[in-house]
Design a protein around this motif. Structure first.
Motif, PDB file in Angstrom:
ATOM      1  N   TYR A  13      86.635  47.780  29.635  1.00  0.00           N
ATOM      2  CA  TYR A  13      86.338  49.208  29.751  1.00  0.00           C
ATOM      3  C   TYR A  13      84.966  49.524  29.159  1.00  0.00           C
ATOM      4  CZ  TYR A  13      87.144  51.337  25.033  1.00  0.00           C
ATOM      5  OH  TYR A  13      87.059  51.739  23.730  1.00  0.00           O
ATOM      6  N   THR A  14      84.563  48.760  28.132  1.00  0.00           N
ATOM      7  CA  THR A  14      83.222  48.941  27.585  1.00  0.00           C
ATOM      8  C   THR A  14      82.167  48.621  28.632  1.00  0.00           C
ATOM      9  OG1 THR A  14      83.974  48.380  25.348  1.00  0.00           O
ATOM     10  CG2 THR A  14      81.600  48.231  25.784  1.00  0.00           C
ATOM     11  N   ILE A  15      82.382  47.538  29.361  1.00  0.00           N
ATOM     12  CA  ILE A  15      81.443  47.145  30.414  1.00  0.00           C
ATOM     13  C   ILE A  15      81.423  48.181  31.531  1.00  0.00           C
ATOM     14  CG2 ILE A  15      81.008  45.439  32.227  1.00  0.00           C
ATOM     15  CD1 ILE A  15      82.098  43.309  30.277  1.00  0.00           C
ATOM     16  N   CYS A  16      82.612  48.644  31.952  1.00  0.00           N
ATOM     17  CA  CYS A  16      82.697  49.642  33.032  1.00  0.00           C
ATOM     18  C   CYS A  16      82.002  50.934  32.637  1.00  0.00           C
ATOM     19  CB  CYS A  16      84.153  49.914  33.386  1.00  0.00           C
ATOM     20  SG  CYS A  16      84.979  48.586  34.284  1.00  0.00           S
ATOM     21  N   TRP A  17      82.332  51.438  31.448  1.00  0.00           N
ATOM     22  CA  TRP A  17      81.701  52.684  31.000  1.00  0.00           C
ATOM     23  C   TRP A  17      80.199  52.492  30.816  1.00  0.00           C
ATOM     24  CZ3 TRP A  17      85.470  55.109  26.845  1.00  0.00           C
ATOM     25  CH2 TRP A  17      86.454  55.841  27.522  1.00  0.00           C
ATOM     26  N   SER A  18      79.788  51.314  30.345  1.00  0.00           N
ATOM     27  CA  SER A  18      78.358  51.061  30.157  1.00  0.00           C
ATOM     28  C   SER A  18      77.624  51.010  31.500  1.00  0.00           C
ATOM     29  CB  SER A  18      78.148  49.753  29.395  1.00  0.00           C
ATOM     30  OG  SER A  18      78.709  49.836  28.091  1.00  0.00           O
ATOM     31  N   LEU A  19      78.239  50.362  32.488  1.00  0.00           N
ATOM     32  CA  LEU A  19      77.626  50.284  33.818  1.00  0.00           C
ATOM     33  C   LEU A  19      77.507  51.652  34.472  1.00  0.00           C
ATOM     34  CD1 LEU A  19      79.316  47.070  35.288  1.00  0.00           C
ATOM     35  CD2 LEU A  19      76.943  47.327  34.535  1.00  0.00           C
ATOM     36  N   SER A  20      78.379  52.591  34.089  1.00  0.00           N
ATOM     37  CA  SER A  20      78.377  53.911  34.725  1.00  0.00           C
ATOM     38  C   SER A  20      77.094  54.685  34.443  1.00  0.00           C
ATOM     39  CB  SER A  20      79.583  54.725  34.246  1.00  0.00           C
ATOM     40  OG  SER A  20      79.438  55.144  32.896  1.00  0.00           O
ATOM     41  N   PHE A  21      76.295  54.249  33.463  1.00  0.00           N
ATOM     42  CA  PHE A  21      75.072  54.979  33.132  1.00  0.00           C
ATOM     43  C   PHE A  21      73.881  54.567  33.996  1.00  0.00           C
ATOM     44  CE2 PHE A  21      77.671  55.301  29.358  1.00  0.00           C
ATOM     45  CZ  PHE A  21      77.518  56.640  29.006  1.00  0.00           C
ATOM     46  N   TYR A  22      74.004  53.468  34.727  1.00  0.00           N
ATOM     47  CA  TYR A  22      72.875  52.965  35.494  1.00  0.00           C
ATOM     48  C   TYR A  22      72.707  53.563  36.892  1.00  0.00           C
ATOM     49  CZ  TYR A  22      72.241  49.424  31.864  1.00  0.00           C
ATOM     50  OH  TYR A  22      72.003  48.793  30.663  1.00  0.00           O
ATOM     51  N   PRO A  23      73.785  53.759  37.673  1.00  0.00           N
ATOM     52  CA  PRO A  23      73.596  54.179  39.067  1.00  0.00           C
ATOM     53  C   PRO A  23      72.757  55.437  39.250  1.00  0.00           C
ATOM     54  CG  PRO A  23      75.864  53.471  38.727  1.00  0.00           C
ATOM     55  CD  PRO A  23      75.214  53.525  37.381  1.00  0.00           C
ATOM     56  N   GLN A  24      73.010  56.489  38.437  1.00  0.00           N
ATOM     57  CA  GLN A  24      72.267  57.738  38.628  1.00  0.00           C
ATOM     58  C   GLN A  24      70.792  57.572  38.303  1.00  0.00           C
ATOM     59  OE1 GLN A  24      73.780  60.660  39.943  1.00  0.00           O
ATOM     60  NE2 GLN A  24      71.588  60.953  40.286  1.00  0.00           N
ATOM     61  N   ALA A  25      70.503  56.874  37.215  1.00  0.00           N
ATOM     62  CA  ALA A  25      69.099  56.653  36.846  1.00  0.00           C
ATOM     63  C   ALA A  25      68.372  55.842  37.918  1.00  0.00           C
ATOM     64  CB  ALA A  25      69.022  55.948  35.496  1.00  0.00           C
ATOM     65  N   ILE A  26      69.055  54.842  38.462  1.00  0.00           N
ATOM     66  CA  ILE A  26      68.453  54.002  39.502  1.00  0.00           C
ATOM     67  C   ILE A  26      68.249  54.808  40.779  1.00  0.00           C
ATOM     68  CG2 ILE A  26      68.847  52.012  40.998  1.00  0.00           C
ATOM     69  CD1 ILE A  26      70.317  50.690  38.652  1.00  0.00           C
ATOM     70  N   LEU A  27      69.248  55.630  41.153  1.00  0.00           N
ATOM     71  CA  LEU A  27      69.117  56.457  42.355  1.00  0.00           C
ATOM     72  C   LEU A  27      67.963  57.441  42.213  1.00  0.00           C
ATOM     73  CD1 LEU A  27      70.148  57.372  45.110  1.00  0.00           C
ATOM     74  CD2 LEU A  27      71.748  58.901  43.929  1.00  0.00           C
ATOM     75  N   ASN A  28      67.868  58.094  41.044  1.00  0.00           N
ATOM     76  CA  ASN A  28      66.756  59.023  40.812  1.00  0.00           C
ATOM     77  C   ASN A  28      65.412  58.308  40.953  1.00  0.00           C
ATOM     78  OD1 ASN A  28      68.625  61.018  40.221  1.00  0.00           O
ATOM     79  ND2 ASN A  28      68.343  60.889  38.004  1.00  0.00           N
ATOM     80  N   PHE A  29      65.338  57.093  40.405  1.00  0.00           N
ATOM     81  CA  PHE A  29      64.087  56.338  40.446  1.00  0.00           C
ATOM     82  C   PHE A  29      63.727  55.955  41.884  1.00  0.00           C
ATOM     83  CE2 PHE A  29      61.818  52.235  40.318  1.00  0.00           C
ATOM     84  CZ  PHE A  29      60.710  52.616  39.586  1.00  0.00           C
ATOM     85  N   ARG A  30      64.732  55.578  42.660  1.00  0.00           N
ATOM     86  CA  ARG A  30      64.467  55.152  44.036  1.00  0.00           C
ATOM     87  C   ARG A  30      63.963  56.306  44.901  1.00  0.00           C
ATOM     88  NH1 ARG A  30      69.750  51.246  45.213  1.00  0.00           N
ATOM     89  NH2 ARG A  30      68.905  49.374  44.212  1.00  0.00           N
ATOM     90  N   LYS A  31      64.535  57.489  44.706  1.00  0.00           N
ATOM     91  CA  LYS A  31      64.106  58.626  45.528  1.00  0.00           C
ATOM     92  C   LYS A  31      63.025  59.464  44.849  1.00  0.00           C
ATOM     93  CE  LYS A  31      68.257  61.362  44.301  1.00  0.00           C
ATOM     94  NZ  LYS A  31      67.722  62.630  43.856  1.00  0.00           N
ATOM     95  N   LYS A  32      62.598  59.015  43.648  1.00  0.00           N
ATOM     96  CA  LYS A  32      61.535  59.691  42.912  1.00  0.00           C
ATOM     97  C   LYS A  32      61.831  61.175  42.712  1.00  0.00           C
ATOM     98  CE  LYS A  32      58.953  56.036  42.561  1.00  0.00           C
ATOM     99  NZ  LYS A  32      58.763  55.379  41.248  1.00  0.00           N
ATOM    100  N   SER A  33      63.080  61.468  42.421  1.00  0.00           N
ATOM    101  CA  SER A  33      63.484  62.860  42.270  1.00  0.00           C
ATOM    102  C   SER A  33      64.845  62.927  41.591  1.00  0.00           C
ATOM    103  CB  SER A  33      63.562  63.534  43.644  1.00  0.00           C
ATOM    104  OG  SER A  33      64.131  64.821  43.542  1.00  0.00           O
TER     105      SER A  33
END
Length: 277
Positions: free
Chosen positions: A15-35
């Protein structure tokens, strides 16, 4: 280590790994679309306070002899059910949340459009300020107690830690609401990465399961009642995750249709001035 102890440890790290991974998708998506379009600044802003509170709470219960002693006095001699993976998760979450906040408050360093920088709503700012004020007040109350006061029946530093944990609870109860409302207004989840919700949902289930197993192994359910943050965090997260999944997979599953981009842009310009204010 018996089987249940192994399962508890396994659930804890998964659960630590799952909750920790949950912080990456939004930051990565924002970075990819530059917004940061499609998301509200309220969520990461309030999350920063939540995970700072959670880090203080877990560190105190895991390492502080004074806090652990006061906890044992009030919980039949048992030790807190906070594990090292809780501390590791809290630290990692705070760092990732701080990074995500820079995408909203310092968009230029990421190469985002300057208009992407936004301010949190008055409602969320009020929650933030209220939590800080409450913590300061309880510190003052405890510091005013005579040194001879019994920590089992009087105000003690453990109560400060509990109030800090309640700030984290309040943040968790409130922080998802602005994004849910925003998704509802634009009738789309575009820009909000559902992967973070799936990771969060899995982590919440395993967190509750670990807490139950640990309490069973201690033959005392004070492991649950003495650690309300971990219990409620898991349940609240699961509740909100289900709502987000309902929006993404059921209510607004066709949000990629033509025209949503224009509607989202219009809402993005208009919502900044009236989000939950």
């Amino acid at each position: 280590m018996n089987f249940l102890e192994f399962v508890s440890a396994l659930f804890g790290w998964v659960y630590t790994i799952c909750w920790s991974l949950s912080f990456y998708p939004q930051a990565i998506l924002n970075f990819r679309k530059k917004s940061t379009a499609g998301t509200t600044v309220d969520f990461p802003f309030l999350n920063s306070l939540g995970f700072l509170s959670y880090l203080i709470y877990t560190c105190a219960l895991y390492w502080s002899p004074l806090i652990r002693h006061q906890y044992a006095l009030r919980n039949n001699g048992h030790t807190p059910t906070v594990a090292f993976n809780d501390v590791a998760f809290a630290f990692h979450a705070l760092v990732l949340t701080a990074i995500l906040n820079t995408q909203y408050f310092l968009p230029s360093i990421w190469g985002f459009e300057q208009s992407a920088g936004r301010k949190p709503s008055r409602f969320i700012t009020g929650i933030f300020t209220g939590c800080i004020t409450g913590i300061i007040l309880i510190i003052f109350v405890v510091a005013s107690q005579p040194q001879t006061a019994d920590p089992k029946t009087s105000w003690a530093w453990l109560d400060v830690i509990y109030v800090i944990s309640y700030a984290k609870l309040l943040v968790t109860v409130v922080k998802y609401a602005p994004q849910l409302v925003y998704n509802s207004r634009k009738r789309s989840t575009k820009g909000w990465d559902i992967s973070q919700i799936l990771f969060d949902f899995t982590g919440g289930l395993l967190s509750i399961a670990q807490l139950g197993i640990d309490s069973y192994l201690q033959h005392d359910w004070s492991g649950v009642t003495g650690n309300p943050v971990k219990l409620i965090l898991g349940n609240v997260s699961i509740f909100y995750d289900l709502l987000f999944m309902a929006q993404h997979y059921c209510l607004y599953r066709d949000d990629g249709l033509k025209g949503n981009g224009e509607r989202e842009a219009l809402l993005e310009r208009g919502e900044n001035g009236r989000r939950l204010d």
